[in-house]
Each structure stands twice: as structure tokens, then as C-alpha cells.
Design an enzyme around this catalytic site. Structure first.
Site, mmCIF file in Angstrom:
data_model
loop_
_atom_site.group_PDB
_atom_site.id
_atom_site.type_symbol
_atom_site.label_atom_id
_atom_site.label_comp_id
_atom_site.label_asym_id
_atom_site.label_seq_id
_atom_site.Cartn_x
_atom_site.Cartn_y
_atom_site.Cartn_z
ATOM 1 C CB THR A 54 31.300 -18.731 -22.831
ATOM 2 O OG1 THR A 54 31.882 -18.751 -21.520
ATOM 3 C CG2 THR A 54 32.377 -18.414 -23.851
ATOM 4 C CD1 TRP B 248 37.917 -26.039 -22.779
ATOM 5 C CD2 TRP B 248 37.214 -25.537 -24.848
ATOM 6 N NE1 TRP B 248 36.606 -25.640 -22.693
ATOM 7 C CE2 TRP B 248 36.153 -25.324 -23.933
ATOM 8 C CE3 TRP B 248 37.007 -25.266 -26.196
ATOM 9 C CZ2 TRP B 248 34.899 -24.858 -24.350
ATOM 10 C CZ3 TRP B 248 35.772 -24.800 -26.608
ATOM 11 C CH2 TRP B 248 34.735 -24.607 -25.691
ATOM 12 N NE ARG C 136 43.920 -22.572 -20.951
ATOM 13 C CZ ARG C 136 43.440 -22.293 -19.747
ATOM 14 N NH1 ARG C 136 43.973 -22.875 -18.684
ATOM 15 N NH2 ARG C 136 42.439 -21.450 -19.595
ATOM 16 C CG ASP D 73 41.964 -20.435 -22.933
ATOM 17 O OD1 ASP D 73 43.154 -20.749 -23.021
ATOM 18 O OD2 ASP D 73 41.244 -20.765 -21.961
#
Length: 553
Positions: free
Chosen positions: A316, A460, A458, A390
């Protein structure tokens, strides 16, 4: 019958018991000599200084090794701790290099993740060295928020390194995680001890939220007046240093060539004008390239585009179309895109880990993990951000003002989540603040909006922290508002807030009932997330031409 041997045995036993009793009595009356006074004082100072840390045993053992501890000030003790941490980082870096050298048959993803770690460890060393410098100037209180920010970034780097091994067999991760966790604990202790330094608090703020600084005329004051003019002045009236043009009419035809030719570690603003066109390349602005600025011809006109993603073997961290870590980076009037698509999972358009960085009238286009606000202080004004899962994530102290956040059509089995903030330690000064923004559906989602659930965020990481305030929330937002990451993970430690939002998705009556969530009506708490109090905007945004407001709209 008389037995002389038995009599001798009884006599010996009696003498032995008497001896033991006399020894015990002597020990009681004459206890073991205590430690010398200077050693007791040393330990006392260590214990006192380590109060409030998350890892007190490690803290005490670290401080106990410092010579002349009782004579040291709190900044000097923290400085010594940071220097110890630098040594631990160097050992970890050597460990990573050794693994790469002695395990040549590692799969490409683990090799790439190790490269990420080496880069992140270098960043950690740089940030820690700056901390030592700030602590040694007898002005630690003046640099309090800088120190919080730098230590928070150093903390984040270790977890980013480990995250790179998420889709691997875990072999290398197991070899490096112990050292990285040790570094994180040392940094965590420094963050906690930092609170013992007296410092001036911003009016109406708490120390944990005051890092962003003051905002005037729509910009944090850390953007200077000169930089603000650069961000707001037309290209024709801007002095540029280099021109990038696809048609060959500039100095270079690629952005990477222009970045490579820019000066290193300069205090002077260096402007690269990127003419209209689509530039298919991955661009990196490394730590040496400070005070760099990109100017384009407008959203959708100047486009930087690539398609790296985790499915095709990238981490990522390394998937970003544009990655920026050079401090005081500015960009305006550009589209940054990762075109990998929703089925490719994590695919970053921009990763930013540059302190005092700002983006104005830019567009960030992707699906999952579009905009990686990795670390340090960042500001986004009048930008468009598109994504699915996200799609604004990371562990920076970041404010979005007057931006448009667009949820796109995801894969059939996916949900849309606007944010996933990654704060791991409660003493980090990081979080995502979304102020006066429009939160709605992109054109491809509108016809099928009812087929997909969409959430504000949310958690992480354990101490995830996000606020939506004074924003328009459209009807795509699920009534619950927020989504669990996994079971009850972080639900009591996260910090999620909503303040004075409007629109059909702003009704909080059916929101989640987690301990860490609250819809607030108190302006004092919401004010902690404004540019004035959250990113030290007063100290840097005035130097740019990006408009901003310091408090509420």
C-alpha cells in the site's frame, strides 16, 4: 540402652538450631545495608519521571542507565531517551538490511516491504534528530507541538513498516517486529514524558488538540503570506523555476525529471509548473526535496496517473501515484489518480508524509485507499476526493476545509467508508478533521446508491480519531454513521465526533452507541479540531496563497 552416637546427634542438632536462630535474630536486628543515597535518588527520579507512561518498566530501566539523572531537566531526560531510541532504530535498520542481504530468495513483496521499512526507518531517524535539536535549545516549551508531531510520526513509521507484510507469509515480519515494537514503546514513553514540559496552550484548546495552530483568512498561519499568494495567483503572474510539458515546450516532459533537478534541502520555494496533459508516471518527492511546489492548469486538465496496487504485488505504501515526504510541499490545480479500479483493493493516488504540506483545488481519484495522509501536519482546501473503501486514511494531523468527498460505486461485496484514521497511541496528536465539506455520492454511485451501505469512518487502529463538523452529509450515509473494523476492536478507545452537520445524512438519532462516539453540541470541544488549534496553522499557512479560516465557518 545408652547410645553415644544418638547423644552426639542430638547435641549437634541442638547446636545447629541455635546457630540458625542466632543468625535470624542478628539479621532482624541488623538489616541488609540500604543502597547508597545517590542510587536511591537516581531511581526515585526515574520512577517519578516515568509516571503516566504506557511502558513504565521500560521507561525506568532506560532512565536508570543515564548518568547524573537527578541533575537533568525533563527536556534533557527526553533528549537522552530519544538518543537511545535513535540507536535502537539504527540496530533495526541494520537488522532489515541484514535480512535482505542474507535471505536473497525472499519473494518480491517481502523485499519491497523491507525497502519500505528502510525508508521509514530513515525518516524516523531524521524526525528524532530534529526532536533532539528542538529539545537542546532551552526552548522545548516553544517547540512542544513540533515535538508532539515529530514523535507521533516516528511512532507511526514503525507500524507502517509492519503493515507492509500484511499479505506475506509472515517470516520476515516475525524477524523484525520485536525491534520495531521496542522502538515504538520508547517513542511512546517520550510522548508521555513530553506532557511534563510546561507550555503555553492555545486559547480554548487542550494540549492534545492544539497542534494544528491558528487559521486566518481561510489558511493555517504556517502557510506564509508569500506561499498563500503563490497558491492564489494565476500561472501567468507566477514566477516558476521549471516547466513540464508533454509537447516538449517546457524544460522537461516528465514530472519526475523536473523533481530530480530541483535543489535539495532549500529554504527557498521552488515552483514547478506542470502544463495541461496526462502524465502517466509514478512521482516521488523525497525527504531532501523541501519547499517544492507543483502548479497545474486545473482539475481534469493537468492529470498525474498510474495504477500500482496490492493485487499486482505492491505494498500500500509503495502503490502511490505520487508520494511526498519533502517538508513544506504545496500543490494546486492538479488531478492525482490511481486508475487500478475497485477490484485491485489498496491503490493509493497520493501518499503524503510531508510536514506543513498543503493542497489547494486538487482532485484525488481512486477507489480503495485513495488518499494516504500518512503523518505530520497537512491541509486540504477546496479539493475533490473520490473513493470507496477507507479512501481517506492515515495518521497525520490533517484538516479538510471546503472539500467535496465523493463515494464511488464499489465492488458488489464492498461497503463505502470515507475515513480510516490510524492513531495507535493515545498521546499522539493526530486525527482527521473534516470541516464545511460536502459528503455525497459520485455520479456512478447515484443510480445504485441504495444497493451499497456507506459510512463516515471505521477504526483502523486502536485510538482512531475523526470529526465531521459543519459539513453537508447527503442521504447515502447509513443511519448508524460509523462502522466497526472487527467486532468490538477500538470501540471504547476511538474518538469519533460529529458537530453541527446538516443534510439528510446528518441526523444522529440512530447513530452507533460506542463509548468512543459522541454527537457534540459544545463548540469548545469542536474548536479543538479547527485549523487554529489542530495543525498550528498560524505558524505556516500564512506563507501560502491558500485561503483558510481559523475557527468555525
Amino acid at each position: 540402652m545408652y547410645n553415644p552416637k544418638r547423644r552426639t546427634h542430638i547435641l549437634f542438632s541442638a547446636i545447629l538450631i541455635s546457630t540458625i536462630l542466632l543468625f535470624l535474630l542478628a539479621t532482624k536486628n541488623n538489616p541488609k545495608p540500604s543502597k547508597p543515597l545517590h542510587i536511591r535518588r537516581h531511581l526515585q527520579v526515574a520512577k517519578s519521571t516515568c509516571e503516566g507512561t504506557l511502558y513504565p518498566d521500560l521507561c525506568i530501566s532506560t532512565l536508570s542507565s543515564f548518568p547524573n539523572l537527578p541533575s537533568k531537566s525533563i527536556p534533557e531526560i527526553i533528549s537522552s531517551t530519544v538518543n537511545s531510541t535513535v540507536l535502537a532504530v539504527l540496530h533495526s535498520k541494520s537488522n532489515c538490511s541484514g535480512i535482505k542481504k542474507h535471505l536473497p530468495n525472499l519473494d518480491p513483496l517481502q523485499k519491497l516491504a523491507l525497502d519500505d521499512c528502510l525508508e521509514l526507518l530513515d525518516s524516523t531517524i531524521s524526525e528524532l534528530h530534529t526532536c533532539v535539536s528542538d529539545l537542546s535549545k532551552n526552548s522545548a516549551s516553544k517547540h512542544f507541538h513540533d515535538l508532539q508531531t515529530l514523535l507521533s510520526a516516528a511512532f507511526t513509521n514503525q507500524y507502517t513498516c509492519l503493515d507492509g507484510f500484511y499479505n506475506t507469509n509472515g517470516k520476515v515480519r516475525g524477524l523484525i517486529k520485536g525491534r520495531l515494537h521496542h522502538i515504538s514503546k520508547l517513542v511512546s514513553n517520550s510522548l508521555a514524558m513530553l506532557k511534563k514540559i510546561p507550555h503555553k496552550k492555545k486559547k480554548g484548546s487542550k494540549e492534545v488538540f492544539s497542534e494544528y495552530g491558528e487559521v486566518r483568512n481561510g489558511f493555517p498561519l504556517w502557510i506564509s503570506k508569500k506561499d498563500r499568494r503563490l497558491l492564489q495567483t494565476s500561472v501567468n503572474n507566477t514566477k516558476v523555476n521549471l516547466i513540464v510539458a508533454k509537447d516538449g515546450s517546457g524544460n522537461y516532459t516528465t514530472i519526475s525529471e523536473a523533481v530530480a533537478s530541483a535543489p535539495n534541502v532549500t529554504n527557498t520555494r521552488f515552483v514547478i509548473y506542470i502544463k495541461q496533459g496526462a502524465y502517466f508516471e509514478n512521482v516521488e518527492v523525497d525527504k531532501k526535496k523541501t519547499n517544492l511546489m507543483f502548479i497545474g492548469d486545473g482539475i481534469g486538465k493537468t492529470v498525474v496517473k498510474a495504477s500500482r496496487n496490492v493485487v499486482d504485488g505492491w505494498t500500500t505504501f509503495r502503490s502511490a501515484t505520487v508520494a511526498v515526504v519533502g517538508d513544506r510541499f504545496l500543490a494546486r490545480d492538479i488531478t492525482f489518480e490511481n486508475s487500478a479500479g475497485p477490484s485491485k483493493h489498496q491503490a493509493v493516488a497520493v501518499r503524503c508524509g510531508a510536514d506543513f504540506s498543503a493542497f489547494y483545488r486538487c482532485s484525488f481519484v481512486g477507489y480503495q485507499d485513495t488518499l494516504y495522509v500518512h503523518s505530520l501536519r497537512q491541509f486540504y482546501r477546496e479539493c475533490d476526493i473520490y473513493g470507496t473503501v477507507d479512501f481517506i486514511f492515515g495518521d497525520a494531523a490533517v484538516v479538510f476545509q471546503n472539500c467535496n468527498l465523493y463515494a464511488r460505486k464499489p465492488d458488489p461485496n464492498q461497503k463505502n467508508i470515507f475515513t480510516a484514521q490510524g492513531r495507535v497511541d493515545p498521546n499522539e496528536n493526530t486525527g482527521i478533521s473534516i470541516q464545511n465539506c460536502k459528503v455525497t455520492a459520485a455520479s456512478d454511485l447515484i443510480p445504485v446508491k441504495s444497493s451499497f451501505k456507506t459510512y463516515l469512518g471505521r477504526p483502523w487502529k486502536n485510538y482512531s480519531r475523526t470529526i465531521f463538523m459543519e459539513s453537508f452529509l447527503d442521504d447515502l450515509i447509513d443511519p448508524a454513521g460509523w462502522l466497526e473494523w472487527s467486532g468490538d476492536f477500538a470501540l471504547s478507545t476511538l474518538y469519533y465526533r460529529e458537530y453541527k452537520n446538516r443534510g439528510p445524512g446528518a441526523n444522529t438519532s440512530a447513530r452507533v452507541t460506542w463509548p468512543g462516539y459522541k454527537a457534540i453540541t459544545n463548540s469548545t470541544e469542536a474548536n479543538l479540531f479547527t485549523v487554529e488549534n489542530f495543525i498550528q496553522g498560524s505558524e505556516w499557512l500564512t506563507s501560502t496563497t491558500i485561503p483558510f479560516y481559523s475557527g468555525f465557518t
